[in-house]
Design a protein around this motif. Structure first.
Motif, mmCIF file in Angstrom:
data_model
loop_
_atom_site.group_PDB
_atom_site.id
_atom_site.type_symbol
_atom_site.label_atom_id
_atom_site.label_comp_id
_atom_site.label_asym_id
_atom_site.label_seq_id
_atom_site.Cartn_x
_atom_site.Cartn_y
_atom_site.Cartn_z
ATOM 1 N N VAL A 108 106.855 53.615 37.869
ATOM 2 C CA VAL A 108 105.832 52.489 37.234
ATOM 3 C C VAL A 108 105.426 53.091 35.760
ATOM 4 O O VAL A 108 105.290 52.546 35.080
ATOM 5 C CB VAL A 108 104.764 52.462 38.386
ATOM 6 N N GLY A 109 105.308 54.494 36.157
ATOM 7 C CA GLY A 109 105.061 55.329 34.689
ATOM 8 C C GLY A 109 106.195 55.162 33.435
ATOM 9 O O GLY A 109 105.751 55.446 32.418
ATOM 10 N N ARG A 110 107.366 54.802 33.836
ATOM 11 C CA ARG A 110 108.461 54.693 33.063
ATOM 12 C C ARG A 110 108.605 53.355 32.325
ATOM 13 O O ARG A 110 108.982 53.182 31.341
ATOM 14 C CB ARG A 110 109.700 55.070 33.715
ATOM 15 N N ILE A 111 107.987 52.363 33.445
ATOM 16 C CA ILE A 111 108.305 50.933 32.923
ATOM 17 C C ILE A 111 107.164 50.285 32.159
ATOM 18 O O ILE A 111 107.395 49.818 31.147
ATOM 19 C CB ILE A 111 108.465 50.084 34.141
ATOM 20 N N LEU A 112 105.811 50.641 32.375
ATOM 21 C CA LEU A 112 104.473 50.049 31.855
ATOM 22 C C LEU A 112 104.741 50.263 30.473
ATOM 23 O O LEU A 112 104.086 49.218 29.661
ATOM 24 C CB LEU A 112 103.249 50.372 32.530
ATOM 25 N N PRO A 113 104.846 51.339 30.008
ATOM 26 C CA PRO A 113 104.592 51.720 28.529
ATOM 27 C C PRO A 113 105.450 50.621 27.659
ATOM 28 O O PRO A 113 105.181 50.434 26.563
ATOM 29 C CB PRO A 113 105.258 53.206 28.238
ATOM 30 N N PHE A 114 106.324 49.768 28.217
ATOM 31 C CA PHE A 114 107.233 49.054 27.315
ATOM 32 C C PHE A 114 106.397 47.657 27.166
ATOM 33 O O PHE A 114 106.720 46.585 26.329
ATOM 34 C CB PHE A 114 108.566 48.674 28.125
ATOM 35 N N PHE A 115 105.255 47.683 28.046
ATOM 36 C CA PHE A 115 104.611 46.009 27.800
ATOM 37 C C PHE A 115 103.049 46.318 27.409
ATOM 38 O O PHE A 115 102.115 46.054 27.997
ATOM 39 C CB PHE A 115 104.479 45.646 28.955
ATOM 40 N N PRO A 116 102.849 47.162 26.214
ATOM 41 C CA PRO A 116 101.624 47.340 25.727
ATOM 42 C C PRO A 116 100.906 46.040 25.080
ATOM 43 O O PRO A 116 99.642 46.056 25.076
ATOM 44 C CB PRO A 116 101.835 48.352 24.515
ATOM 45 N N GLU A 117 101.476 44.944 25.139
ATOM 46 C CA GLU A 117 100.689 43.927 24.617
ATOM 47 C C GLU A 117 100.194 43.396 25.911
ATOM 48 O O GLU A 117 99.121 42.392 25.554
ATOM 49 C CB GLU A 117 101.802 42.820 23.933
ATOM 50 N N VAL A 118 100.664 43.229 27.194
ATOM 51 C CA VAL A 118 100.302 42.881 28.252
ATOM 52 C C VAL A 118 99.632 43.570 29.218
ATOM 53 O O VAL A 118 98.775 43.134 30.200
ATOM 54 C CB VAL A 118 101.077 41.949 28.802
ATOM 55 N N VAL A 119 99.860 44.837 29.067
ATOM 56 C CA VAL A 119 99.401 45.983 29.877
ATOM 57 C C VAL A 119 98.268 46.711 29.362
ATOM 58 O O VAL A 119 98.603 47.373 28.131
ATOM 59 C CB VAL A 119 100.327 46.713 30.728
ATOM 60 N N SER A 120 96.861 46.837 29.858
ATOM 61 C CA SER A 120 96.101 47.891 29.109
ATOM 62 C C SER A 120 96.370 49.207 29.173
ATOM 63 O O SER A 120 97.209 49.821 29.701
ATOM 64 C CB SER A 120 94.686 47.826 30.048
ATOM 65 N N GLY A 121 96.168 49.988 27.862
ATOM 66 C CA GLY A 121 96.539 51.148 27.782
ATOM 67 C C GLY A 121 95.860 51.998 28.726
ATOM 68 O O GLY A 121 96.548 53.109 29.043
ATOM 69 N N TRP A 122 94.913 51.679 29.220
ATOM 70 C CA TRP A 122 94.129 52.645 30.400
ATOM 71 C C TRP A 122 95.028 52.502 31.711
ATOM 72 O O TRP A 122 95.233 53.571 32.217
ATOM 73 C CB TRP A 122 92.611 52.117 30.704
#
Length: 384
Positions: free
Chosen positions: A91-105
């Motif tokens: 999950v830590g590898r995948i989420l950074p590719f979606f900064p526009e829809v996933v909160s930075g926090w």
């Protein structure tokens, strides 16, 4: 649960090898200006963060979850708990590719969760076993968590200038971990594989090797590129060079699983030499990183993964010609990225592309050859 989750080295070694190929496969075209992509870390920041806190921390996790079980004779995470650790890392590898829809926090929490979970997973058996010698890995993991936290504190807007310090602190902690573990396992593996070879261990050198790295790390974090940092880098190069030379035997060139580890440690020594040269103004500081990363971390982790995977699946400790090619390709990648740009600066981009291609080929070879080994049960029928 499938054999893949029978012991920590299995999923983390397999996934980290695939990630290593993807990381460089995505980053090289971006660096060359052929395409771009969005990431929470930014394009260059994503590459440095994921090489340290993605790829390398996965290898460390797989190794420690396996080694701690041997050291303590107590179980570490397997089955569902191990799958949970792997899921946290993924999950830590995948989420950074979606900064526009996933909160930075949320991205930060997802990425930061893995190292504390790993620390808890190995901390419990280490604490119950009571052997103080191996407790050193707990503060190292906590330090890696703190380094990763510095990266996220800058990206979340709390302070500026922290991300670079966090990445370099993470790199230096990994170098320290390699020096500690390399001093244990490389001589051990060498003596086990070569009959009649006994490696001399000098107590002073064995203490100074990690301590010189600690001293360099502290000064480099607080006073980067200072004269004192250069002096301590030279000291670390000398001490660890003496240590490496004391392990030498011409016989290990007959065993690829040995010479790849010795060469990997040699790249660490080369990195400290380059760092000292940069402080003296002999080379540009930008040329001091990749002997450590592509050479020291890349070569050593592949050699370690290859050896540990065979040993813990009860297979003969031998590799075929394809893995020898992978070892050679990775050392050539380190040479092309870590040394040649110093002498051929006009070929900088071409060398990066060539080095990246060699790196990708080496890790794809590893993934293809070791996927069946890592996903099938031990050949002796024992658990693990």
């Amino acid at each position: 649960m499938p054999a893949l989750f029978a012991l920590g080295f299995r999923p983390f070694f397999l996934l980290s090898s695939v990630l290593a190929a993807i990381l460089v496969g995505v980053w090289v075209p971006v660096f060359a200006g052929w395409h771009s992509f969005g990431s929470y870390y930014g394009q260059i920041g994503w590459h440095s963060h994921e090489m340290i806190f993605g790829y390398t921390c996965a290898v460390i996790g797989g190794f420690l979850l396996t080694a701690v079980r041997n050291w303590t004779e107590r179980p570490t995470a397997t089955g569902v708990p191990l799958a949970f650790l792997v899921a946290l890392w993924l999950v830590g590898r995948i989420l950074p590719f979606f900064p526009e829809v996933v909160s930075g926090w949320l991205i930060a929490i997802a990425d930061l969760a893995f190292l504390p979970a790993l620390t808890a997973a190995i901390g419990a058996p280490l604490a119950r076993h009571g052997e103080k010698r191996n407790l050193i890995f707990l503060p190292l993991l906590i330090g890696l968590f703190a380094a990763d936290l510095l990266v996220h504190l800058e990206l979340l807007g709390f302070a500026s200038g922290l991300a670079r310090r966090g990445v370099f602190l993470g790199l230096h902690l990994i170098l320290l971990l390699i020096v500690i573990m390399g001093g244990r396992v490389i001589p051990f593996f060498t003596e086990r594989a070569l009959q009649g070879v006994a490696i001399e261990r000098r107590a002073v050198i064995e203490w100074l090797a990690p301590l010189s790295v600690v001293a360099f790390m502290l000064v480099e974090v607080l006073f980067p590129d200072s004269s004192l940092s250069g002096v301590l880098a030279a000291l670390a190069a000398i001490v660890n060079g003496i240590r490496l030379a004391s392990w030498y035997s011409r016989l290990y060139w007959q065993v690829p699983l040995l010479w790849v580890l010795h060469l990997g440690y040699g790249w660490i020594v080369a990195g400290f030499v380059l760092k000292a040269a940069a402080v003296l103004g002999m080379i540009s500081p930008q040329f001091t990183i990749h002997a450590f990363t592509v050479g020291g971390i890349g070569v050593l982790t592949v050699g370690m993964m290859a050896r540990v995977s065979l040993g813990h699946t009860a297979r003969p400790l031998r590799v075929g010609p394809s893995m020898v090619v992978a070892f050679v390709l990775l050392n050539l990648a380190a040479f092309g990225r870590g040394l040649l740009p110093i002498f051929l600066p006009l070929w900088f981009l071409q060398l990066i592309v060539a080095s990246g291609a060699l790196w990708i080929a080496a890790f794809l070879i590893f993934a293809v050859i070791y996927a069946p080994i890592l996903t099938q049960p031990r050949i002796d029928g024992r658990p693990g």
